[in-house]
Enzyme design. Structure first.
Site, PDB file in Angstrom:
ATOM      1  N   GLU A 124     -52.640  24.160  30.046  1.00 42.45           N
ATOM      2  CA  GLU A 124     -53.782  24.082  29.104  1.00 42.45           C
ATOM      3  C   GLU A 124     -54.261  25.477  28.704  1.00 42.45           C
ATOM      4  O   GLU A 124     -55.458  25.707  28.507  1.00 42.45           O
ATOM      5  CB  GLU A 124     -54.921  23.250  29.719  1.00 42.45           C
TER       6      GLU A 124
ATOM      7  N   TRP B 125     -60.796  27.264  29.234  1.00 45.74           N
ATOM      8  CA  TRP B 125     -61.608  26.807  30.367  1.00 45.74           C
ATOM      9  C   TRP B 125     -61.036  27.213  31.723  1.00 45.74           C
ATOM     10  O   TRP B 125     -61.632  26.945  32.752  1.00 45.74           O
ATOM     11  CB  TRP B 125     -61.848  25.295  30.296  1.00 45.74           C
TER      12      TRP B 125
ATOM     13  N   GLU C 207     -49.936  15.474  30.717  1.00 53.90           N
ATOM     14  CA  GLU C 207     -51.146  14.852  31.301  1.00 53.90           C
ATOM     15  C   GLU C 207     -51.809  14.055  30.201  1.00 53.90           C
ATOM     16  O   GLU C 207     -51.957  14.570  29.085  1.00 53.90           O
ATOM     17  CB  GLU C 207     -52.175  15.929  31.679  1.00 53.90           C
TER      18      GLU C 207
ATOM     19  N   TRP D 290     -53.693  10.896  34.808  1.00 56.39           N
ATOM     20  CA  TRP D 290     -54.427  11.698  35.786  1.00 56.39           C
ATOM     21  C   TRP D 290     -54.926  10.839  36.948  1.00 56.39           C
ATOM     22  O   TRP D 290     -54.681   9.638  37.033  1.00 56.39           O
ATOM     23  CB  TRP D 290     -55.525  12.515  35.083  1.00 56.39           C
ATOM     24  N   ARG D 291     -55.668  11.437  37.852  1.00 61.69           N
ATOM     25  CA  ARG D 291     -55.929  10.850  39.164  1.00 61.69           C
ATOM     26  C   ARG D 291     -57.010   9.758  39.160  1.00 61.69           C
ATOM     27  O   ARG D 291     -57.875   9.719  38.286  1.00 61.69           O
ATOM     28  CB  ARG D 291     -56.315  11.965  40.143  1.00 61.69           C
TER      29      ARG D 291
HETATM   30  C1  BMA Z   1     -59.738  17.609  37.003  1.00 60.99           C
HETATM   31  C2  BMA Z   1     -60.599  16.604  37.748  1.00 60.99           C
HETATM   32  C3  BMA Z   1     -61.141  17.296  38.970  1.00 60.99           C
HETATM   33  C4  BMA Z   1     -59.989  17.854  39.814  1.00 60.99           C
HETATM   34  C5  BMA Z   1     -59.086  18.744  38.966  1.00 60.99           C
HETATM   35  C6  BMA Z   1     -57.873  19.246  39.716  1.00 60.99           C
HETATM   36  O1  BMA Z   1     -59.255  17.075  35.830  1.00 60.99           O
HETATM   37  O2  BMA Z   1     -59.825  15.487  38.124  1.00 60.99           O
HETATM   38  O3  BMA Z   1     -61.892  16.372  39.723  1.00 60.99           O
HETATM   39  O4  BMA Z   1     -60.479  18.581  40.904  1.00 60.99           O
HETATM   40  O5  BMA Z   1     -58.664  18.017  37.834  1.00 60.99           O
HETATM   41  O6  BMA Z   1     -57.026  18.223  40.156  1.00 60.99           O
END
Ligand code: BMA
Length: 362
Positions: free
Chosen positions: A185, A190, A292, A323-324
């Site tokens: 990115e 950022w 992502e 993503w997570r």
């Molecule tokens: C970001 C979020 C955060 C995380 C970071 C690194 O997009 O998901 O909570 O700490 O990624 O994985």
């Protein structure tokens, strides 16, 4: 007759193209070349589906071995994202509180089950000693390069990474190959390595220094991914800070949908960017990915088949990574879990023969 000649031509040019394409690292291990070829060849079958930190935690659970994807559709993802932020400091757990030991074990499991591991790195700021998002100084990249005041500190950080990559070994002692996606990115501002935080030359040097350091340490089990932020308008912009064909293997970008109302923008933007990415990746003989993506909290019940899939299905990308699903932030998730609003639709998505989950790529 004519048709069969054309078919033969298509198949042989695919094979020729496939075999002339290799990982950038001329010393890549046999298993790394196999991983690369797998990522190349699965494009013919469809798009591999990935999820960050899939089975180390998920929406409202934090015990190893469950998977929101598996619980929802009965199969695991084909691609697994892992995060190394914190490893550079010698920490035992990532910034998302996953023990690096568990990432090591997880990556080995994935590899032995035919899946693909891709590693991100939100590297802490070596100059200010704050996190990756600390953009208070424009001198960070300069400071970590040779001659800079933090060069030695940064070299140590890379050593921690090298140690980790070299510790990834399968039961026969062979290095487990992984995708590594550092300095991502970068067209946004950022992270301390972002567009307005360093010059083009500094950014490219950061990449080269990183890869050279790892190669010097004998790390040859990596396929490298370059992924910009969304918002680029043409190939020149996309490639402005490209570190080079001799370093990078996969080309992609990160793109998120902004709420339900963001559907149209998301689809338009993906289309525009894929129309830039695909020709660039062909020209450079690289593998294209959607590095992502996602819609946080999945408030759209048909997002999978009506937003995401129509936007990407016609592009020859190897994988897409969602993503997570945080265990400790109830709205921070990107794949469904049983009962979630889009869970049924995710099942429909999984049934499409061109969405590739773990069983589909064995
Ligand atoms: C970001 C979020 C955060 C995380 C970071 C690194 O997009 O998901 O909570 O700490 O990624 O994985």
């Amino acid at each position: 007759m004519k048709k069969s000649v054309i078919l033969l031509f298509c198949i042989s040019s695919f094979i020729l193209q496939g075999y002339s394409q290799k990982p950038a690292d001329t010393k890549a291990t046999k298993e790394t070349i196999q991983l690369y070829n797998k990522m190349l060849s699965t494009v013919e079958k469809g798009i591999m589906i990935g999820h960050q930190d899939d089975f180390v935690y998920g929406h409202s659970w934090n015990v190893k071995g469950i998977s929101d994807v598996k619980q929802t559709v009965g199969d695991y993802p084909a691609v697994y994202g892992w995060e190394l932020g914190g490893l550079e400091l010698g920490n035992l757990s990532s910034l998302d509180a996953v023990a690096f030991e568990d990432i090591r074990t997880g990556a080995k499991w994935v590899n032995s089950h035919g899946g693909i591991n891709t590693i991100s790195w939100h590297c802490s700021n070596p100059l200010t000693e704050k996190n990756a998002w600390d953009v208070s100084s424009k001198l960070v990249v300069k400071s970590v390069l040779p001659g800079g005041e933090k060069n030695a500190v940064f070299a140590k950080m890379l050593d921690h990474l090298a140690d980790f990559f070299l510790s990834l070994k399968d039961e026969k002692g062979r290095f487990v190959p992984v995708v590594f996606r550092p300095w991502h990115e970068h067209t946004g501002s950022w992270f301390w390595w972002g567009q307005n935080l360093c010059s083009t030359q500094e950014y490219i040097s950061l990449w080269k220094y990183t890869v050279n350091h790892l190669r010097m340490r004998g790390v040859h089990n990596i396929v490298y991914a370059y992924s910009s932020s969304s918002g680029f308008n043409n190939a020149l912009e996309y490639l402005e800070r490209y570190p080079g064909d001799e370093i990078v293997d996969l080309l992609g970008f990160d793109e998120y949908q902004n709420g339900v109302a963001g559907k149209e923008n998301y689809q338009k933007s993906i289309t525009k960017e894929m129309n830039i990415l695909i020709p660039v990746s062909k020209e450079h003989h690289k593998i294209a990915i959607l590095a992502e993506t996602g819609l946080e909290s999945l408030p759209d019940p048909k997002w999978w088949t009506e937003t995401l899939w129509p936007a990407i299905k016609d592009y020859p990308i190897s994988y897409v990574l969602f993503w997570r699903n945080a265990y400790d932030k109830p709205t921070h998730f990107y794949v469904p879990f049983p009962g979630q609003l889009s869970a049924e639709n995710f099942n429909e998505f999984e049934k499409d023969s061109r969405t590739l989950f773990l069983k589909d790529i064995k």
